[in-house]
Design a protein around this motif. Structure first.
Motif, PDB file in Angstrom:
ATOM      1  N   UNK A   1      14.260  75.581  24.280  1.00 33.36           N
ATOM      2  CA  UNK A   1      13.919  74.285  23.694  1.00 33.36           C
ATOM      3  C   UNK A   1      13.323  73.345  24.735  1.00 33.36           C
ATOM      4  N   UNK A   2      13.814  73.416  25.961  1.00 35.69           N
ATOM      5  CA  UNK A   2      13.272  72.575  27.023  1.00 35.69           C
ATOM      6  C   UNK A   2      11.820  72.922  27.300  1.00 35.69           C
TER       7      UNK A   2
ATOM      8  N   UNK B   1       1.611  77.801  16.152  1.00 34.37           N
ATOM      9  CA  UNK B   1       2.752  77.916  17.047  1.00 34.37           C
ATOM     10  C   UNK B   1       3.578  76.652  17.108  1.00 34.37           C
ATOM     11  N   UNK B   2       2.912  75.502  17.076  1.00 33.10           N
ATOM     12  CA  UNK B   2       3.611  74.208  17.069  1.00 33.10           C
ATOM     13  C   UNK B   2       4.512  74.094  15.838  1.00 33.10           C
ATOM     14  N   UNK B   3       3.995  74.457  14.681  1.00 26.67           N
ATOM     15  CA  UNK B   3       4.790  74.359  13.451  1.00 26.67           C
ATOM     16  C   UNK B   3       5.896  75.401  13.401  1.00 26.67           C
ATOM     17  N   UNK B   4       5.662  76.563  14.005  1.00 25.84           N
ATOM     18  CA  UNK B   4       6.734  77.562  14.101  1.00 25.84           C
ATOM     19  C   UNK B   4       7.897  77.005  14.928  1.00 25.84           C
ATOM     20  N   UNK B   5       7.560  76.396  16.070  1.00 28.40           N
ATOM     21  CA  UNK B   5       8.603  75.818  16.924  1.00 28.40           C
ATOM     22  C   UNK B   5       9.327  74.688  16.208  1.00 28.40           C
ATOM     23  N   UNK B   6       8.588  73.883  15.455  1.00 23.65           N
ATOM     24  CA  UNK B   6       9.216  72.785  14.709  1.00 23.65           C
ATOM     25  C   UNK B   6      10.228  73.311  13.708  1.00 23.65           C
ATOM     26  N   UNK B   7       9.859  74.394  13.028  1.00 24.04           N
ATOM     27  CA  UNK B   7      10.755  74.956  12.019  1.00 24.04           C
ATOM     28  C   UNK B   7      11.939  75.682  12.646  1.00 24.04           C
TER      29      UNK B   7
ATOM     30  N   UNK C   1      15.919  70.197  16.158  1.00 22.98           N
ATOM     31  CA  UNK C   1      15.887  69.172  17.192  1.00 22.98           C
ATOM     32  C   UNK C   1      14.958  68.047  16.761  1.00 22.98           C
ATOM     33  N   UNK C   2      15.466  66.835  16.760  1.00 19.01           N
ATOM     34  CA  UNK C   2      14.651  65.689  16.363  1.00 19.01           C
ATOM     35  C   UNK C   2      13.451  65.492  17.287  1.00 19.01           C
ATOM     36  N   UNK C   3      13.612  65.583  18.631  1.00 20.83           N
ATOM     37  CA  UNK C   3      12.437  65.417  19.507  1.00 20.83           C
ATOM     38  C   UNK C   3      11.349  66.452  19.254  1.00 20.83           C
ATOM     39  N   UNK C   4      11.735  67.722  19.022  1.00 25.48           N
ATOM     40  CA  UNK C   4      10.747  68.758  18.729  1.00 25.48           C
ATOM     41  C   UNK C   4      10.038  68.448  17.416  1.00 25.48           C
ATOM     42  N   UNK C   5      10.820  68.079  16.406  1.00 24.11           N
ATOM     43  CA  UNK C   5      10.219  67.765  15.095  1.00 24.11           C
ATOM     44  C   UNK C   5       9.237  66.612  15.202  1.00 24.11           C
ATOM     45  N   UNK C   6       9.622  65.572  15.913  1.00 20.35           N
ATOM     46  CA  UNK C   6       8.768  64.388  16.009  1.00 20.35           C
ATOM     47  C   UNK C   6       7.459  64.692  16.731  1.00 20.35           C
TER      48      UNK C   6
END
Length: 352
Positions: free
Chosen positions: A30-31, A79-85, A89-94
């Motif tokens: 996640x980091x 890839x960005x949307x895969x990580x979001x899903x 994590x709120x920071x990742x989603x935002x």
């Protein structure tokens, strides 16, 4: 060090796969994702939300005077949307949502019904458009599903779907390498679905089978091409980067093997493709490196590509995970924007 933004999309998905399989702790994965997303959102030069095809991975500066690329931005966004899903994590989603929602897809239409290939600040929009079947499906669904700058669903109908025939097989394709049948399927689950034109998963399965038969048809010239060893797509070669494939023949073909041709097709012909990858491992041990398979090698000359291409490693990683447990598909399809876009363009369950 120069980075392809498309490769970063695969890498973000790679972080999800690494955690899911116990290779990275969630905090570490996640980091890395957060740092990448923050870099994309805050430091990377962009035009209407689209990124340059190649950038310096340390300074974020444009490299090779490359274009603002619509398709490579789209592969990054998948890839960005895969990580979001994947990460709760709120920071990742935002950050992921910010990066996706600032992309102005209407601007990339450039006054037409289809998306432009890209833009250069020196000369303006490129002359080519995404107006015929290729690796474009994921990009159009991202654009149609955008909550902020969507293009009309009618744009899905604006690109052509040429029919090709090879022996007894009939399918939609283009005079292009095999990867056009792979990339969107790494994230989007097209199985058992069809629009008014095709079941695109089945279409890619047929295209892969056609490519296998095509390679084996060259056996008189390249005796090592067989059921156990086949597959070429755009890759490095002894002469540099080559956009090779077939049918029709593109290249010129020299008997090289490109592992991501079969590695990126694992979900379409699992047994056939696994056999090739096992053959490469067993017969050509130099084709396996710290980072996985080499990009390409030539069994006759003994040449092995010394470089690693992120997009080619990436497609193999994601397809392997989908074959094993549908891991990328299962998570990515939680993105409502994509589900909504598929409904808007008329996807329905395909009859068996």
């Amino acid at each position: 060090t120069v980075s392809s933004i498309a490769a970063v999309g695969f890498a973000l998905s790679g972080m999800c796969i690494a955690h899911a399989n116990g290779f990275l702790k969630q905090s570490d994965a996640q980091s890395r994702v957060l740092k990448t997303l923050d870099f994309l959102a805050r430091r990377m030069p962009q035009e209407h939300g689209f990124f340059y095809h190649f950038v310096d991975m340390h300074t974020a500066e444009r490299a090779f005077k490359s274009e603002i690329s619509s398709i490579d931005t789209a592969l990054l966004l998948l890839g960005v949307l895969h990580a979001r899903a994947y990460f709760d994590s709120k920071p990742v989603r935002q950050l992921a949502t910010e990066i996706y929602e600032r992309v102005d897809w209407k601007w990339m239409l450039n006054g037409g019904a289809t998306l432009d290939h890209g833009f250069k600040p020196e000369t303006g929009f490129l002359k080519s458009r995404w107006d015929s079947y290729s690796e474009l499906k994921g990009m159009y669904l991202l654009a149609i599903g955008s909550p902020t700058h969507p293009i009309p669903a009618s744009s899905w109908e604006a690109w052509t779907r040429p029919i090709y025939e090879y022996g007894d097989l009939r399918y939609i394709s283009a005079p292009a390498p095999l990867f056009i049948h792979q990339s969107a399927h790494a994230w989007i689950d097209f199985r058992r679905k069809r629009d008014s034109h095709a079941d695109y998963f089945e279409n890619s399965r047929i295209a892969t089978l056609v490519h296998k038969r095509f390679c084996i048809s060259l056996q008189d010239k390249y005796p090592w091409y067989s059921d156990e060893l086949w597959g070429i797509t755009a890759s490095d070669s002894e002469r540099g980067y080559v956009v090779w494939g077939g049918p029709p023949p593109m290249g010129p073909i020299d008997g090289s093997i490109v592992p991501c041709a079969t590695g990126g097709s694992l979900v379409f012909l699992p047994d056939d493709c696994k056999l090739v990858l096992k053959t490469i491992l067993n017969r050509y041990p130099k084709a396996w490196t710290r980072y996985g398979f080499v990009d390409a090698f030539n069994p006759k000359t003994g040449w092995y590509d010394p470089e690693i291409l992120g997009i080619d490693q990436g497609i193999m990683l994601l397809m392997a995970e989908n074959l094993r447990n549908e891991g990328v598909w299962r998570v990515f399809m939680r993105n409502e924007e994509i589900v909504r876009a598929m409904k808007a363009v008329g996807f329905k369950e395909a009859s068996l």
